[in-house]
Design a protein around this motif. Structure first.
Motif, PDB file in Angstrom:
ATOM      1  N   LYS A   1       0.747  -1.332  -0.043  1.00 46.08           N
ATOM      2  CA  LYS A   1      -0.001   0.062  -0.151  1.00 46.08           C
ATOM      3  C   LYS A   1       0.809   1.304   0.076  1.00 46.08           C
ATOM      4  CE  LYS A   1      -3.777  -2.149   2.414  1.00 46.08           C
ATOM      5  NZ  LYS A   1      -4.569  -2.334   3.529  1.00 46.08           N
ATOM      6  N   MET A   2       2.093   0.924   0.059  1.00 48.55           N
ATOM      7  CA  MET A   2       3.061   2.159   0.136  1.00 48.55           C
ATOM      8  C   MET A   2       3.181   2.987  -1.014  1.00 48.55           C
ATOM      9  SD  MET A   2       6.258   0.986   2.469  1.00 48.55           S
ATOM     10  CE  MET A   2       7.285   2.449   2.439  1.00 48.55           C
ATOM     11  N   CYS A   3       3.264   4.282  -1.366  1.00 50.67           N
ATOM     12  CA  CYS A   3       3.348   5.047  -2.524  1.00 50.67           C
ATOM     13  C   CYS A   3       5.007   4.895  -2.947  1.00 50.67           C
ATOM     14  CB  CYS A   3       3.121   6.395  -2.192  1.00 50.67           C
ATOM     15  SG  CYS A   3       4.418   7.194  -1.449  1.00 50.67           S
ATOM     16  N   GLY A   4       4.967   4.772  -4.464  1.00 55.02           N
ATOM     17  CA  GLY A   4       6.142   4.440  -4.966  1.00 55.02           C
ATOM     18  C   GLY A   4       7.471   5.482  -4.347  1.00 55.02           C
ATOM     19  N   MET A   5       7.130   6.721  -4.052  1.00 56.07           N
ATOM     20  CA  MET A   5       8.200   7.381  -3.322  1.00 56.07           C
ATOM     21  C   MET A   5       8.678   6.940  -2.192  1.00 56.07           C
ATOM     22  SD  MET A   5      10.100  10.209  -3.645  1.00 56.07           S
ATOM     23  CE  MET A   5       9.423  11.198  -5.058  1.00 56.07           C
ATOM     24  N   SER A   6       7.714   6.508  -1.134  1.00 56.28           N
ATOM     25  CA  SER A   6       8.136   5.994  -0.011  1.00 56.28           C
ATOM     26  C   SER A   6       8.979   4.607  -0.188  1.00 56.28           C
ATOM     27  CB  SER A   6       6.839   5.386   0.871  1.00 56.28           C
ATOM     28  OG  SER A   6       6.113   6.800   1.222  1.00 56.28           O
ATOM     29  N   VAL A   7       8.715   3.819  -1.205  1.00 62.95           N
ATOM     30  CA  VAL A   7       9.363   2.655  -1.457  1.00 62.95           C
ATOM     31  C   VAL A   7      10.794   3.217  -1.856  1.00 62.95           C
ATOM     32  CG1 VAL A   7       9.576   0.513  -2.841  1.00 62.95           C
ATOM     33  CG2 VAL A   7       7.376   1.241  -2.061  1.00 62.95           C
ATOM     34  N   ALA A   8      11.122   4.039  -2.904  1.00 67.35           N
ATOM     35  CA  ALA A   8      12.324   4.489  -2.990  1.00 67.35           C
ATOM     36  C   ALA A   8      13.104   4.855  -1.957  1.00 67.35           C
ATOM     37  CB  ALA A   8      12.160   5.452  -4.465  1.00 67.35           C
ATOM     38  N   ILE A   9      12.465   5.781  -1.350  1.00 70.52           N
ATOM     39  CA  ILE A   9      13.136   6.496  -0.317  1.00 70.52           C
ATOM     40  C   ILE A   9      13.787   5.330   0.751  1.00 70.52           C
ATOM     41  CG2 ILE A   9      13.025   8.112   1.696  1.00 70.52           C
ATOM     42  CD1 ILE A   9      11.433   9.880  -0.126  1.00 70.52           C
ATOM     43  N   ASP A  10      12.973   4.376   1.000  1.00 63.62           N
ATOM     44  CA  ASP A  10      13.288   3.398   1.951  1.00 63.62           C
ATOM     45  C   ASP A  10      14.448   2.623   1.365  1.00 63.62           C
ATOM     46  OD1 ASP A  10      12.786   1.677   4.535  1.00 63.62           O
ATOM     47  OD2 ASP A  10      12.245   0.088   2.901  1.00 63.62           O
ATOM     48  N   VAL A  11      14.790   2.664   0.063  1.00 63.91           N
ATOM     49  CA  VAL A  11      15.845   1.928  -0.599  1.00 63.91           C
ATOM     50  C   VAL A  11      17.179   2.715  -0.327  1.00 63.91           C
ATOM     51  CG1 VAL A  11      16.661   0.984  -2.823  1.00 63.91           C
ATOM     52  CG2 VAL A  11      14.474   0.525  -2.241  1.00 63.91           C
ATOM     53  N   VAL A  12      17.150   3.993  -0.602  1.00 65.92           N
ATOM     54  CA  VAL A  12      18.069   4.904  -0.921  1.00 65.92           C
ATOM     55  C   VAL A  12      18.323   6.012   0.174  1.00 65.92           C
ATOM     56  CG1 VAL A  12      18.348   4.454  -3.389  1.00 65.92           C
ATOM     57  CG2 VAL A  12      17.163   6.411  -2.604  1.00 65.92           C
ATOM     58  N   GLY A  13      17.351   5.868   1.121  1.00 65.18           N
ATOM     59  CA  GLY A  13      17.479   6.942   2.271  1.00 65.18           C
ATOM     60  C   GLY A  13      18.646   6.615   3.162  1.00 65.18           C
ATOM     61  N   GLY A  14      18.955   7.806   3.790  1.00 62.34           N
ATOM     62  CA  GLY A  14      20.428   7.869   4.589  1.00 62.34           C
ATOM     63  C   GLY A  14      21.259   8.532   4.028  1.00 62.34           C
ATOM     64  N   LYS A  15      22.592   8.635   4.893  1.00 61.79           N
ATOM     65  CA  LYS A  15      23.669   9.351   4.455  1.00 61.79           C
ATOM     66  C   LYS A  15      24.453   8.761   3.272  1.00 61.79           C
ATOM     67  CE  LYS A  15      27.574  11.801   6.186  1.00 61.79           C
ATOM     68  NZ  LYS A  15      28.213  12.301   7.384  1.00 61.79           N
ATOM     69  N   TRP A  16      24.448   7.627   3.318  1.00 61.33           N
ATOM     70  CA  TRP A  16      25.463   6.810   2.400  1.00 61.33           C
ATOM     71  C   TRP A  16      25.083   6.168   1.300  1.00 61.33           C
ATOM     72  CZ3 TRP A  16      29.892   8.756   3.172  1.00 61.33           C
ATOM     73  CH2 TRP A  16      30.393   9.246   4.153  1.00 61.33           C
ATOM     74  N   LYS A  17      23.630   5.748   1.165  1.00 60.27           N
ATOM     75  CA  LYS A  17      23.102   4.779   0.041  1.00 60.27           C
ATOM     76  C   LYS A  17      23.225   5.722  -1.214  1.00 60.27           C
ATOM     77  CE  LYS A  17      20.550   1.885   3.043  1.00 60.27           C
ATOM     78  NZ  LYS A  17      19.672   2.375   4.091  1.00 60.27           N
ATOM     79  N   LEU A  18      22.716   6.686  -1.155  1.00 57.89           N
ATOM     80  CA  LEU A  18      22.872   7.699  -2.528  1.00 57.89           C
ATOM     81  C   LEU A  18      24.182   7.805  -3.136  1.00 57.89           C
ATOM     82  CD1 LEU A  18      20.287  10.370  -2.013  1.00 57.89           C
ATOM     83  CD2 LEU A  18      20.086   8.554  -3.581  1.00 57.89           C
ATOM     84  N   HIS A  19      25.194   7.956  -2.098  1.00 63.23           N
ATOM     85  CA  HIS A  19      26.682   7.960  -2.438  1.00 63.23           C
ATOM     86  C   HIS A  19      26.922   6.625  -3.144  1.00 63.23           C
ATOM     87  CE1 HIS A  19      27.068  12.110  -0.846  1.00 63.23           C
ATOM     88  NE2 HIS A  19      26.578  11.811   0.265  1.00 63.23           N
ATOM     89  N   LEU A  20      26.622   5.613  -2.581  1.00 63.46           N
ATOM     90  CA  LEU A  20      27.207   4.156  -2.938  1.00 63.46           C
ATOM     91  C   LEU A  20      26.654   4.159  -4.266  1.00 63.46           C
ATOM     92  CD1 LEU A  20      26.617   2.166   0.243  1.00 63.46           C
ATOM     93  CD2 LEU A  20      28.440   2.051  -0.964  1.00 63.46           C
ATOM     94  N   MET A  21      25.131   4.554  -4.451  1.00 65.15           N
ATOM     95  CA  MET A  21      24.790   4.301  -5.807  1.00 65.15           C
ATOM     96  C   MET A  21      25.595   5.215  -6.925  1.00 65.15           C
ATOM     97  SD  MET A  21      21.993   2.420  -5.664  1.00 65.15           S
ATOM     98  CE  MET A  21      21.098   2.717  -7.297  1.00 65.15           C
ATOM     99  N   TRP A  22      25.866   5.979  -6.620  1.00 59.12           N
ATOM    100  CA  TRP A  22      26.839   6.979  -7.532  1.00 59.12           C
ATOM    101  C   TRP A  22      28.155   6.373  -7.695  1.00 59.12           C
ATOM    102  CZ3 TRP A  22      31.608   9.470  -6.226  1.00 59.12           C
ATOM    103  CH2 TRP A  22      31.980  10.478  -7.242  1.00 59.12           C
ATOM    104  N   VAL A  23      28.999   5.950  -6.714  1.00 60.79           N
ATOM    105  CA  VAL A  23      30.057   5.248  -6.815  1.00 60.79           C
ATOM    106  C   VAL A  23      29.928   3.933  -7.633  1.00 60.79           C
ATOM    107  CG1 VAL A  23      31.707   3.657  -5.877  1.00 60.79           C
ATOM    108  CG2 VAL A  23      31.177   5.866  -4.631  1.00 60.79           C
TER     109      VAL A  23
END
Length: 118
Positions: A10-32
């Motif tokens: 029932k979660m919206c897509g934005m909530s699911v995406a933020i759950d995956v990449v939220g936090g200080k380091w996950k977006l940086h890890l995706m970039w690396v």
């Protein structure tokens, strides 16, 4: 609410995406990892300030989410590489506009934050 709870359908897509990449380091890890497969030590060098424990936790979370693949090569000593899965590559493409927005408005946003803090 984590991605493994029963009500997640029932979660919206934005909530699911933020759950995956939220936090200080996950977006940086995706970039690396968007640059190609990396070993743990290489990632740690590229992400100045991340502890070994936090890096390992974030990589495990991204792997559990299905956006990062961990491959162990049968060598002595064993070599481990992390890379984006096809799902992770698609997510990385989806994150590019967010990065572009941040680049475009960096000075304004940082100025606003400094003004608010002062």
């Amino acid at each position: 609410m984590g991605v493994n709870s029963g009500a997640d359908h029932k979660m919206c897509g934005m909530s699911v995406a933020i759950d995956v990449v939220g936090g200080k380091w996950k977006l940086h890890l995706m970039w690396v990892l968007a640059a190609g497969p990396q070993r743990f030590g290489q990632i740690r060098k590229l992400l100045t300030g991340v502890s070994e424990k936090v890096l390992a936790e974030n990589l495990r979370h991204l792997e559990a989410s299905g956006v990062v693949h961990r491959e162990v090569f049968p060598e002595v000593p064993p070599r481990v590489e992390y890379s984006l899965t096809p799902l992770g590559e698609e997510l990385e493409v989806a994150l590019r506009p967010l990065e572009a927005w941040g680049d475009k408005h960096r000075d304004e946003l940082l100025g606003n934050l400094l003004a608010a803090a002062g």
